[in-house]
Design an enzyme around this catalytic site. Structure first.
Site, mmCIF file in Angstrom:
data_model
loop_
_atom_site.group_PDB
_atom_site.id
_atom_site.type_symbol
_atom_site.label_atom_id
_atom_site.label_comp_id
_atom_site.label_asym_id
_atom_site.label_seq_id
_atom_site.Cartn_x
_atom_site.Cartn_y
_atom_site.Cartn_z
ATOM 1 N N GLY A 20 20.641 12.784 34.804
ATOM 2 C CA GLY A 20 20.557 11.844 33.650
ATOM 3 C C GLY A 20 21.845 12.289 32.947
ATOM 4 N N ASP A 64 15.819 17.549 27.648
ATOM 5 C CA ASP A 64 14.796 18.174 27.745
ATOM 6 C C ASP A 64 14.639 19.671 27.395
ATOM 7 O OD1 ASP A 64 13.756 15.690 28.387
ATOM 8 O OD2 ASP A 64 13.693 16.446 30.453
ATOM 9 N N GLY A 110 10.860 13.886 27.245
ATOM 10 C CA GLY A 110 10.939 15.298 27.686
ATOM 11 C C GLY A 110 10.219 15.648 28.583
ATOM 12 N N HIS A 154 15.538 5.866 25.385
ATOM 13 C CA HIS A 154 16.805 6.186 25.627
ATOM 14 C C HIS A 154 17.696 6.420 24.673
ATOM 15 C CE1 HIS A 154 15.072 5.484 29.772
ATOM 16 N NE2 HIS A 154 16.035 6.151 30.384
#
Length: 330
Positions: free
Chosen positions: A17, A134, A177, A259
């Site tokens: 990501g 995260d 998360g 996002h």
């Protein structure tokens, strides 16, 4: 043991990501390499680019003004092919064909697990650099992207709080998360949330509902509840249904930040951390290190073996949790 080949050309890849600060890592590596007269090859589109041989030489001019930009100039992907050895071998063959002497992989848990396997299979020096909003990568206090995401969350909560206060509404704010509660915990503390729900701490729902009822009857009709996705069945939607069923007099709303937490200009903290880890990752390659991730713990740059990074997760700081439990319901 055979002496390692001198590093003359390195490859850089961003995998998984996207997060703010990736371009600052690339900038640090390219500038440091330029000063050592070492070539840098950018590998586009994550591990897919390693497999498909999509390479871009990175000159100093190409990175001159990218530090403040979100995302990654190299683009990224979540590559399932890389889980198969035949595709990892194809990636290795491409690297050697382009005469790349070492590889810097900037990624989160999944990408660094792939880096660990790749480093164990092939004679290619590999250094990992942690990035994930995260913040659950083992071997570093903070991963690149986390600070910017927290600031995005807090800015959003501040704005939602204005509406909550003006309309006497209860707002649920769902953050990202996956199985890690760092965003929810830090964002909830900094945003002054009345309730923080994270995966690491099982939520005693009856106690939580009683706490909210107590606050309401004592005049607090504008509340913020921060929940990490997946922390309760149904996430934010599940929590809203719980409130609506129990408290028909609550005017509740749900905001899923989604996002938006991944984008935006990186904070000064993330730019500095990215520069620190990028430079030290580059330096580690030159010193002959391989199969390790560079991180920062208690202000010191440290290296953790990639197999250890793949096996463990970064744990919530008990001191931060103590703050949350005394300022909110957790």
């Amino acid at each position: 043991m055979a002496k390692r080949k001198k590093i003359e050309k390195i490859g850089v890849v961003t995998s998984g990501g996207d997060v703010p600060g990736l371009n600052a890592v690339i900038h640090a590596i390219v500038v440091a390499a330029y000063k050592k007269d070492i070539k840098v090859i950018g590998i586009n589109n994550g591990y897919d680019g390693m497999i498909d041989s999509i390479y871009t030489p990175l000159e100093l001019g190409a990175v001159r003004s990218i530090m403040d930009e979100g995302g990654t100039m190299l683009r990224t992907s979540r590559c399932m092919r890389f889980t198969e050895k035949k595709w990892r071998r194809k990636a290795y063959e491409n690297l050697t064909r382009h005469e790349i002497d070492g590889l810097i992989i900037i990624g989160g848990n999944g990408s660094l697990t792939g880096a660990s396997v790749f480093a164990s299979e092939f004679d290619m020096p590999v250094i990992g650099i942690p990035k994930t909003i995260d913040n659950d990568v083992y071997g570093t206090d903070f991963a690149i992207g986390f600070d910017t995401a927290i600031n995005t969350i807090v800015t959003s909560i501040d704005k939602i709080r204005d509406t909550a206060d003006s309309t006497s509404r209860v707002f649920i704010v769902e953050v990202m998360g996956r199985k890690a509660g760092f965003l929810g915990l830090h964002g909830g503390i900094a945003g002054g949330a009345e309730v923080i729900i994270i995966p690491e701490i099982p939520t005693e729902t009856e106690k939580m509902l009683s706490y909210l009822e107590h606050l309401w009857h004592n005049g607090n009709h504008a509340m913020i509840l921060v929940i990490t996705e997946n922390a309760l069945p149904g996430g934010g939607f599940g929590l809203k249904k719980m409130l609506d069923d129990r408290f028909p007099y609550f005017d509740s709303r749900l905001t899923i930040l989604g996002h938006i937490q991944r984008g935006g200009n990186p904070t000064a903290f993330d730019r500095t951390l990215a520069s620190l880890l990028g430079y030290n990752g580059f330096k580690a390659l030159l010193k002959g290190k391989s199969g390790v991730m560079v991180g920062q713990i208690n202000g010191k740059v440290l290296f953790t073996d990639l197999p250890m990074v793949a096996l463990k997760n970064h744990a919530i700081d008990p001191q931060v949790l103590e703050i949350a439990t005394n300022l909110s319901f957790v």
